[in-house]
Design an enzyme around this catalytic site. Structure first.
Site, PDB file in Angstrom:
ATOM      1  N   THR A   1      -8.430  -2.453   2.041  1.00  0.00           N
ATOM      2  CA  THR A   1      -7.473  -3.009   2.721  1.00  0.00           C
ATOM      3  C   THR A   1      -7.430  -4.595   2.936  1.00  0.00           C
ATOM      4  OG1 THR A   1      -7.095  -1.027   3.599  1.00  0.00           O
ATOM      5  CG2 THR A   1      -5.673  -2.810   4.652  1.00  0.00           C
TER       6      THR A   1
ATOM      7  N   THR B   1      -2.440  -2.624   1.536  1.00  0.00           N
ATOM      8  CA  THR B   1      -3.685  -1.775   0.864  1.00  0.00           C
ATOM      9  C   THR B   1      -3.321  -1.108  -0.408  1.00  0.00           C
ATOM     10  OG1 THR B   1      -5.365  -0.240   1.774  1.00  0.00           O
ATOM     11  CG2 THR B   1      -3.139   0.246   2.225  1.00  0.00           C
TER      12      THR B   1
ATOM     13  N   GLU C   1      -5.655   1.332  -0.381  1.00  0.00           N
ATOM     14  CA  GLU C   1      -6.571   2.415   0.113  1.00  0.00           C
ATOM     15  C   GLU C   1      -8.035   2.127  -0.034  1.00  0.00           C
ATOM     16  OE1 GLU C   1      -8.622   5.293   0.389  1.00  0.00           O
ATOM     17  OE2 GLU C   1      -8.372   5.805   2.363  1.00  0.00           O
TER      18      GLU C   1
ATOM     19  N   GLU D   1      -3.362   6.460  -2.252  1.00  0.00           N
ATOM     20  CA  GLU D   1      -3.205   6.605  -0.753  1.00  0.00           C
ATOM     21  C   GLU D   1      -3.036   8.198  -0.577  1.00  0.00           C
ATOM     22  OE1 GLU D   1      -3.750   4.312   1.634  1.00  0.00           O
ATOM     23  OE2 GLU D   1      -2.589   3.335   0.005  1.00  0.00           O
TER      24      GLU D   1
ATOM     25  N   SER E   1      -4.402   4.166   9.597  1.00  0.00           N
ATOM     26  CA  SER E   1      -4.820   3.479  10.538  1.00  0.00           C
ATOM     27  C   SER E   1      -4.562   2.238  10.522  1.00  0.00           C
ATOM     28  CB  SER E   1      -6.334   3.760  10.504  1.00  0.00           C
ATOM     29  OG  SER E   1      -6.828   5.047  10.634  1.00  0.00           O
TER      30      SER E   1
ATOM     31  N   GLY F   1     -10.360   0.798   6.985  1.00  0.00           N
ATOM     32  CA  GLY F   1     -10.187   2.296   6.975  1.00  0.00           C
ATOM     33  C   GLY F   1      -9.755   2.469   8.603  1.00  0.00           C
TER      34      GLY F   1
END
Length: 601
Positions: free
Chosen positions: A422, A440, A442, A459, A488, A509
């Site tokens: 990200t 992002t 991921e 994702e 998050s 993350g």
């Protein structure tokens, strides 16, 4: 040490920190002069970008009187700065920053991913959030990430290939944000990224290292291999890399808007890449792309130290979980304890554990599952949870609480992984508008599948691989057609008296939540300036053990151990990008653990 002693110690000894060291080595080799610090590794930079790199290496905040931009790569930041210098809005500058980031930092974000954006409007005082999170294909089934025996796939078996790819949201979010708050010509915002893609950009130390470390996973798919492994060798630091396919994609977006991405030749390339990923094809269809929509959602705001901390609500868990942590800490005098206090970190760590217990049980895409969103940040509920912190030792165990519900539901405990990657963008423009956007694909390099010059996300692996927990309760974050996976990401704007005082966010993350909460505490409680707050040590507690960076004072680590914490020393590579608005102007900071900078004007 004094209240800010830990931060000052870090600034004097940052080379001893594992996370900071990698970034510092890349920017400032031993014996480098100021000019070398500013230019090594990034190619042709403006004087302002060079000054931003030097300031970060020296532990100083960047200042500006009217505007500021902080992001994860100097070339992207200077593209945004050019837009702001010419009178563009924060939304305009964001488009320029994101499109360059997708080229020069492709492992972290890009057109093939998604984003959450928090916006403060100076004219109205309103805080708005945009949800550009990816969606699951309409053909997705509850057992998508299970084998024939009904057992969850291993994480990387699910990630690499088309199976993990959700419908990208970033291109549509760029367009929606520009239509709402932009004033510069849309097509011109792509100029920097197109020029760099055509003429080439210098491969940074971080990108070269990550490609070399990634190895086989990046070499599984022909287009990805050809781009990152020219002549069968990983791209080298300092080499020039071009991406004509990305330039063509950007030209289409500049000419025809986001529709050029969600239908026509680009969409066809995406679908073909996902469905044709050898060994692990996916389900994404042209209809999924055509149906994608960005959603405007209410911000989640929690009061902390006479400030309102506003962030992204579901399907992100970021705003709620950061808000819960701070809400539980509000009754404790962290300022008096100081930054090097084991007692302060006991409170922060266990507040985080309690918040993560709620996150795992309750938080998901609110369009698909009922959620106690208001109950989770209700002051009375947070006070009740904060009472659990009143002891002297770490909590032996934590469980989810019982927040107030607007209607009934009960969910099982989720254990979905969300690995570090990200990037984050913080911007304040000349009119006082503020933007915080975390964006992002991921995992690092996403699905490793490439189409039309950019990497596609993985994702869908942010969903739970299981549909029920060990006790048989359904999991809120289980996959479903059209659903958005829990995140998050925690783009945050902190307000005081209705005006922005701090713009902050990070990659990382599920550790993003801890990074952002810690930076806010460092600034508001411990009096650190924005660069000190960003560079200060990371201690993150989510599920039990406390992750810590190397180099912490022995008094702190010994104290935490005596309190019952299990300490896990590891690299905590946050990528905080922040801005503080003061009576004297703007101050910007960038995380020394990565390559980003701030530029102000």
């Amino acid at each position: 040490m004094t209240r800010t002693g830990l931060a000052l110690a870090l600034l004097m000894t940052s080379a001893t920190w594992a996370g900071a060291q990698q970034a510092t080595d890349a920017i400032a080799p031993e014996g480098a002069s100021g000019d070398q610090v500013a230019t090594d590794g990034f190619g042709d930079l403006t004087d302002a970008a060079r000054a931003g790199l030097t300031a970060k290496a020296e532990g100083r905040a960047v200042t500006g009187s009217d505007w500021m931009v902080s992001a994860a790569h100097p070339l992207a930041v200077q593209a945004g700065a050019r837009v702001l210098e010419q009178g563009g809005s924060a939304a305009d500058a964001m488009v320029a920053v994101q499109t360059v980031l997708g080229l020069v930092e492709p492992q972290s974000s890009g057109l093939g991913g998604g984003a959450f954006l928090v916006w403060y409007d100076a004219a109205t005082g309103a805080v708005t959030t945009l949800d550009g999170r990816e969606t699951a294909p309409m053909a997705a089934t509850p057992t998508l990430f299970q084998n024939d025996a009904g057992e969850p796939l291993s994480f990387m078996d699910a990630v690499v290939g088309g199976l993990s790819v959700g419908t990208p949201g970033t291109p549509r979010l760029l367009e929606v944000a520009h239509r709402k708050w932009g004033r510069a010509n849309w097509a011109g915002l792509f100029d920097d990224a197109i020029g760099l893609a055509e003429d080439g950009f210098t491969v940074s130390p971080r990108l070269a290292t990550l490609v070399a470390d990634e190895g086989d996973a990046l070499a599984r798919f022909p287009d990805t291999t050809a781009y990152f492994f020219p002549d069968d060798q990983p791209v080298a630091q300092g080499s020039t890399l071009t991406n004509p396919a990305y330039a063509d994609t950007l030209r289409a977006l500049a000419r025809d808007g986001a529709d050029a991405f969600y239908s026509g030749p680009i969409a066809e390339q995406i679908v073909a890449a996902v469905r044709g990923a050898e060994g692990n094809p996916g389900l994404l269809s042209a209809a999924d792309l055509a149906a994608y929509r960005v959603i405007e959602r209410p911000a989640v705001c929690v009061e902390y130290r006479d400030h309102d901390v506003c962030g992204m609500g579901p399907p992100s868990s970021g705003g709620l979980t950061v808000g819960q942590i701070l809400g539980m800490l509000g009754g404790y005098d962290l300022a008096e304890m100081g930054a090097d206090s084991a007692e302060a970190w006991r409170l922060i760590g266990d507040a985080s554990r309690l918040a993560f217990a709620d996150r795992g049980r309750f938080m998901a895409d609110v369009d698909f599952v009922p959620m106690p969103t208001e109950g989770l940040v209700d002051p009375a509920y947070l006070s009740e949870r904060a009472a659990l912190l009143a002891g002297d030792d770490s909590l032996p165990e934590v469980t989810a609480g019982q927040p107030g519900w607007s209607h009934a539901a009960l969910w099982g405990q989720d254990s979905a992984l969300e690995l570090p990657s990200t990037t984050h963008i913080s911007i304040v423009d000349g009119d006082g508008n503020a933007l915080s956007m975390t964006t992002t694909i991921e995992n690092g390099f996403g699905s490793r599948v490439m189409a039309a010059g950019f990497l596609l996300n993985n994702e869908l692996t942010d969903f739970s691989f299981e549909t029920h927990d060990a006790d048989g309760w359904p999991i809120a974050n289980a996959i479903a057609p059209g659903k958005r996976p829990r995140s998050s990401m925690a783009p945050t704007i902190v307000l005081r008296d209705g005006a922005p005082a701090m713009v902050i966010g990070s990659p990382g993350g599920s550790r993003i939540i801890g990074y952002v909460a810690r930076a806010i505490v460092a600034h508001l409680d411990w009096g650190m300036d924005i660069q000190q707050a960003i560079a200060a040590p990371n201690l993150v507690n989510r599920f039990g053990p406390m992750d810590i960076e190397a180099g912490l004072p022995a008094a702190l680590t010994d104290g935490l151990t005596q309190m019952g914490f299990e300490l896990n020393e590891t690299a905590l590579t946050s990528g905080l990008q922040g801005i503080v608005i003061t009576p004297d102007g703007l101050e910007g900071g960038a995380d020394p653990r990565r390559e980003g900078i701030a530029i102000g004007g």
